[in-house]
Design a protein around this motif. Structure first.
Motif, PDB file in Angstrom:
ATOM      1  N   LYS A 149       5.316 -19.754  24.565  1.00 39.07           N
ATOM      2  CA  LYS A 149       4.224 -20.542  25.134  1.00 39.07           C
ATOM      3  C   LYS A 149       4.322 -20.583  26.657  1.00 39.07           C
ATOM      4  O   LYS A 149       5.397 -20.734  27.232  1.00 39.07           O
ATOM      5  CB  LYS A 149       4.242 -21.960  24.558  1.00 39.07           C
ATOM      6  CG  LYS A 149       3.960 -22.003  23.074  1.00 39.07           C
ATOM      7  CD  LYS A 149       4.036 -23.420  22.522  1.00 39.07           C
ATOM      8  CE  LYS A 149       2.832 -24.242  22.914  1.00 39.07           C
ATOM      9  NZ  LYS A 149       2.822 -25.562  22.229  1.00 39.07           N
TER      10      LYS A 149
ATOM     11  N   ALA B 272       2.091 -22.181  30.200  1.00 35.21           N
ATOM     12  CA  ALA B 272       0.994 -22.952  30.788  1.00 35.21           C
ATOM     13  C   ALA B 272       0.670 -22.343  32.136  1.00 35.21           C
ATOM     14  O   ALA B 272       1.541 -21.801  32.822  1.00 35.21           O
ATOM     15  CB  ALA B 272       1.387 -24.416  30.949  1.00 35.21           C
TER      16      ALA B 272
ATOM     17  N   CYS C 219      -4.315 -24.221  31.525  1.00 30.77           N
ATOM     18  CA  CYS C 219      -4.550 -23.417  30.331  1.00 30.77           C
ATOM     19  C   CYS C 219      -3.227 -23.063  29.655  1.00 30.77           C
ATOM     20  O   CYS C 219      -2.185 -23.009  30.298  1.00 30.77           O
ATOM     21  CB  CYS C 219      -5.306 -22.140  30.685  1.00 30.77           C
ATOM     22  SG  CYS C 219      -6.911 -22.437  31.488  1.00 30.77           S
ATOM     23  N   ILE C 220      -3.306 -22.812  28.346  1.00 33.79           N
ATOM     24  CA  ILE C 220      -2.121 -22.528  27.534  1.00 33.79           C
ATOM     25  C   ILE C 220      -2.299 -21.177  26.859  1.00 33.79           C
ATOM     26  O   ILE C 220      -3.359 -20.886  26.279  1.00 33.79           O
ATOM     27  CB  ILE C 220      -1.906 -23.602  26.447  1.00 33.79           C
ATOM     28  CG1 ILE C 220      -1.932 -25.008  27.056  1.00 33.79           C
ATOM     29  CG2 ILE C 220      -0.593 -23.350  25.705  1.00 33.79           C
ATOM     30  CD1 ILE C 220      -0.823 -25.289  28.027  1.00 33.79           C
TER      31      ILE C 220
ATOM     32  N   ASP D  95      -0.339 -18.883  23.933  1.00 30.29           N
ATOM     33  CA  ASP D  95       0.686 -18.848  22.891  1.00 30.29           C
ATOM     34  C   ASP D  95       0.906 -17.389  22.513  1.00 30.29           C
ATOM     35  O   ASP D  95       0.064 -16.759  21.870  1.00 30.29           O
ATOM     36  CB  ASP D  95       0.239 -19.661  21.672  1.00 30.29           C
ATOM     37  CG  ASP D  95       1.348 -19.824  20.635  1.00 30.29           C
ATOM     38  OD1 ASP D  95       2.185 -18.911  20.520  1.00 30.29           O
ATOM     39  OD2 ASP D  95       1.379 -20.853  19.940  1.00 30.29           O
TER      40      ASP D  95
ATOM     41  N   CYS E 223      -7.832 -23.906  27.285  1.00 23.89           N
ATOM     42  CA  CYS E 223      -7.657 -24.730  28.483  1.00 23.89           C
ATOM     43  C   CYS E 223      -7.912 -26.195  28.126  1.00 23.89           C
ATOM     44  O   CYS E 223      -9.057 -26.668  28.212  1.00 23.89           O
ATOM     45  CB  CYS E 223      -8.606 -24.282  29.588  1.00 23.89           C
ATOM     46  SG  CYS E 223      -8.357 -22.557  30.107  1.00 23.89           S
TER      47      CYS E 223
ATOM     48  N   TRP F 225       7.291 -29.378  30.396  1.00 28.63           N
ATOM     49  CA  TRP F 225       7.018 -29.397  28.966  1.00 28.63           C
ATOM     50  C   TRP F 225       7.924 -30.428  28.294  1.00 28.63           C
ATOM     51  O   TRP F 225       9.055 -30.651  28.724  1.00 28.63           O
ATOM     52  CB  TRP F 225       7.339 -28.043  28.344  1.00 28.63           C
ATOM     53  CG  TRP F 225       6.426 -26.912  28.664  1.00 28.63           C
ATOM     54  CD1 TRP F 225       6.533 -26.042  29.709  1.00 28.63           C
ATOM     55  CD2 TRP F 225       5.281 -26.483  27.917  1.00 28.63           C
ATOM     56  NE1 TRP F 225       5.536 -25.100  29.661  1.00 28.63           N
ATOM     57  CE2 TRP F 225       4.752 -25.351  28.558  1.00 28.63           C
ATOM     58  CE3 TRP F 225       4.660 -26.957  26.749  1.00 28.63           C
ATOM     59  CZ2 TRP F 225       3.621 -24.675  28.091  1.00 28.63           C
ATOM     60  CZ3 TRP F 225       3.535 -26.287  26.285  1.00 28.63           C
ATOM     61  CH2 TRP F 225       3.026 -25.168  26.947  1.00 28.63           C
TER      62      TRP F 225
ATOM     63  N   ILE G  17       2.667 -31.664  27.642  1.00 27.49           N
ATOM     64  CA  ILE G  17       2.914 -31.330  29.038  1.00 27.49           C
ATOM     65  C   ILE G  17       2.672 -32.587  29.855  1.00 27.49           C
ATOM     66  O   ILE G  17       1.648 -33.258  29.695  1.00 27.49           O
ATOM     67  CB  ILE G  17       1.985 -30.211  29.523  1.00 27.49           C
ATOM     68  CG1 ILE G  17       2.230 -28.915  28.750  1.00 27.49           C
ATOM     69  CG2 ILE G  17       2.191 -29.951  31.015  1.00 27.49           C
ATOM     70  CD1 ILE G  17       1.244 -27.818  29.089  1.00 27.49           C
TER      71      ILE G  17
ATOM     72  N   THR H 175      -0.956 -30.218  23.569  1.00 29.65           N
ATOM     73  CA  THR H 175      -1.431 -28.838  23.504  1.00 29.65           C
ATOM     74  C   THR H 175      -1.842 -28.424  22.098  1.00 29.65           C
ATOM     75  O   THR H 175      -2.506 -27.400  21.938  1.00 29.65           O
ATOM     76  CB  THR H 175      -0.357 -27.868  24.021  1.00 29.65           C
ATOM     77  OG1 THR H 175       0.794 -27.928  23.171  1.00 29.65           O
ATOM     78  CG2 THR H 175       0.035 -28.215  25.446  1.00 29.65           C
TER      79      THR H 175
ATOM     80  N   ASN I 249      -5.327 -30.491  21.907  1.00 34.76           N
ATOM     81  CA  ASN I 249      -6.142 -30.316  23.117  1.00 34.76           C
ATOM     82  C   ASN I 249      -6.697 -31.653  23.612  1.00 34.76           C
ATOM     83  O   ASN I 249      -7.865 -31.757  23.995  1.00 34.76           O
ATOM     84  CB  ASN I 249      -7.282 -29.327  22.880  1.00 34.76           C
ATOM     85  CG  ASN I 249      -6.793 -27.897  22.816  1.00 34.76           C
ATOM     86  OD1 ASN I 249      -5.720 -27.567  23.311  1.00 34.76           O
ATOM     87  ND2 ASN I 249      -7.574 -27.029  22.193  1.00 34.76           N
TER      88      ASN I 249
END
Length: 420
Positions: free
Chosen positions: A319, A321, A339-340, A342, A350, A368, A375, A399, A402
């Motif tokens: 992961k 960010a 934004c993330i 994976d 995002c 994190w 986060i 995350t 969201n």
């Protein structure tokens, strides 16, 4: 009563604090912040936050300056609080064990970060690479588990490049690098990286190599940037001498972009990087696959003045960010999104976007959570240039759902501490 105060002869029992059970629950992501509230007067606190539920628990303290650090001893997990009141002799140092809330008062002394970074990164056998900062040329040594020098490492530059020296072991301790750098008033900054095997034998030298990092899974593969030759990202096999500086370099030339922020995915199968158009508004985030040399870009955009300010990996996971930023000038700039990506699922989203932010808001990424779900961010509303990093709002990002939750003020972004 607990026997803990007797562990430290100079300690006295300060209090028994009724901490909520979730503070000690290893399955709960818990955040400790040092902050303040201004409604009804200026009120400082250390506050525990239960990230999944939003529950909070405050430790009310006298005003002025607080510092915290997590730690652990043979009796359990604790956090240290240090409070100064005018002078160190007027303050206190409390150590609070979270299993039962026992608070032990200790003599005031400088509080070090927990865990304390070692002077050199040891490998699995207890060996370490140490640098003698007090000697001209900053010689490097391979040391034993007890810290005794075993071998003075060969330096083919004879101390010429010694303004800074860095080192790092490969994933399974087969090799280590020593990177030496020097800046010159009449020329470019030079960075050269020396590769040694675990016995301390010099086996390879890479000139102009900076931002050096080992593959997280393969002892033989090294990633670095060639600072002289157009900042090319290079992959070196230190065991057989193979060198590949073309994979990402050819792609960026074909696409007329500038690339930067090279780093490994945790599984060692890919290198991620960011790019900006050489003469247009394009920007994005991409991955270079080591086996196929294919490049795919989960984020590609062309909004004017936008860019990826920085990428933040979650240790030992896939992961990442990233901080999307808008920058026209020092007085017209701000965060546009967090934004993330994976790497396991390939999902990109995002959770923080323009709908969550003031047009001139600036976000500092704090960290994190240890479980990789949350986060912590500090948010400055309307902060052109953001020279003042105090008086920030805390944001927590879930995350998985969201979801974004806003909390009270924190003094500065380093006043946020996830429980280990």
């Amino acid at each position: 009563q607990t026997s803990r105060p007797s562990r430290t002869p100079t300690a006295t029992l300060a209090a028994q604090i009724p901490l909520p059970a979730w503070v000690n629950d290893p399955n709960t992501a818990v955040l400790l912040i040092y902050g303040y509230e201004i409604e009804g007067g200026f009120n400082e606190f250390f506050r525990f936050i239960n990230a999944p539920t939003g529950e909070q628990f405050d430790l009310q303290l006298a005003p002025r300056y607080g510092h915290a650090a997590w730690g652990q001893d043979e009796t359990g997990l604790y956090f240290d609080l240090v409070k100064y009141s005018g002078s160190s002799s007027d303050g206190f140092h409390d150590r609070i064990y979270i299993d039962d809330g026992t608070a032990v008062r200790l003599p005031i002394q400088p509080l070090t970060a927990t865990p304390t970074p070692p002077s050199a990164k040891p490998n699995g056998s207890g060996q370490a690479v140490t640098i003698d900062e007090d000697v001209a040329g900053k010689p490097a040594f391979l040391t034993s588990a007890n810290g005794d020098p075993v071998l003075a490492l060969e330096d083919p530059f004879n101390g010429r490049y010694a303004e800074w020296v860095k080192r790092g072991w490969s994933a399974n301790d087969m090799y280590f690098f020593v990177q030496r750098g020097q800046s010159f008033t009449d020329g470019p900054t030079l960075n050269d990286t020396l590769i040694y095997n675990s016995d301390g034998q010099l086996i390879a030298t890479y000139e102009n190599a900076t931002t050096v990092s080992w593959s997280p899974t393969n002892d033989q593969i090294l990633l670095y940037t060639d600072t002289i030759n157009d900042s090319k990202p290079c992959l070196a096999n230190v065991s057989n001498g193979q060198l590949d500086c073309d994979g990402i370099t050819l792609w960026r030339e074909e696409n007329s972009v500038q690339t930067t922020q090279y780093n490994w995915l945790a599984n060692g199968n890919a290198i991620y990087f960011t790019y900006r158009g050489a003469d247009d508004n394009r920007f994005g985030f991409c991955l270079f696959q080591l086996d196929s040399h294919n490049i795919n870009c989960p984020l590609q955009d062309d909004r004017e003045h936008w860019s990826i300010r920085r990428v933040y990996p979650l240790s030992d996971t896939q992961k990442l960010a990233m901080h999307l930023f808008y920058n026209v000038s020092e007085v017209e700039q701000g965060t546009k999104a967090i934004c993330i990506y994976d790497g396991t699922s390939g999902e990109f989203n995002c959770p923080v976007d323009e709908t969550d932010l003031d047009p001139k808001a600036f976000i500092h990424f704090t960290d994190w959570s240890p479980n990789g779900r949350y986060i912590a961010l500090t948010l400055h509303d309307g902060c052109p240039g953001c020279d003042d990093r105090s008086h920030a709002l805390l944001m927590l990002v879930d995350t998985e759902e969201n979801e974004v939750t806003h909390y009270g003020f924190v003094y500065y972004r380093r006043a946020v501490y996830w429980r280990p």
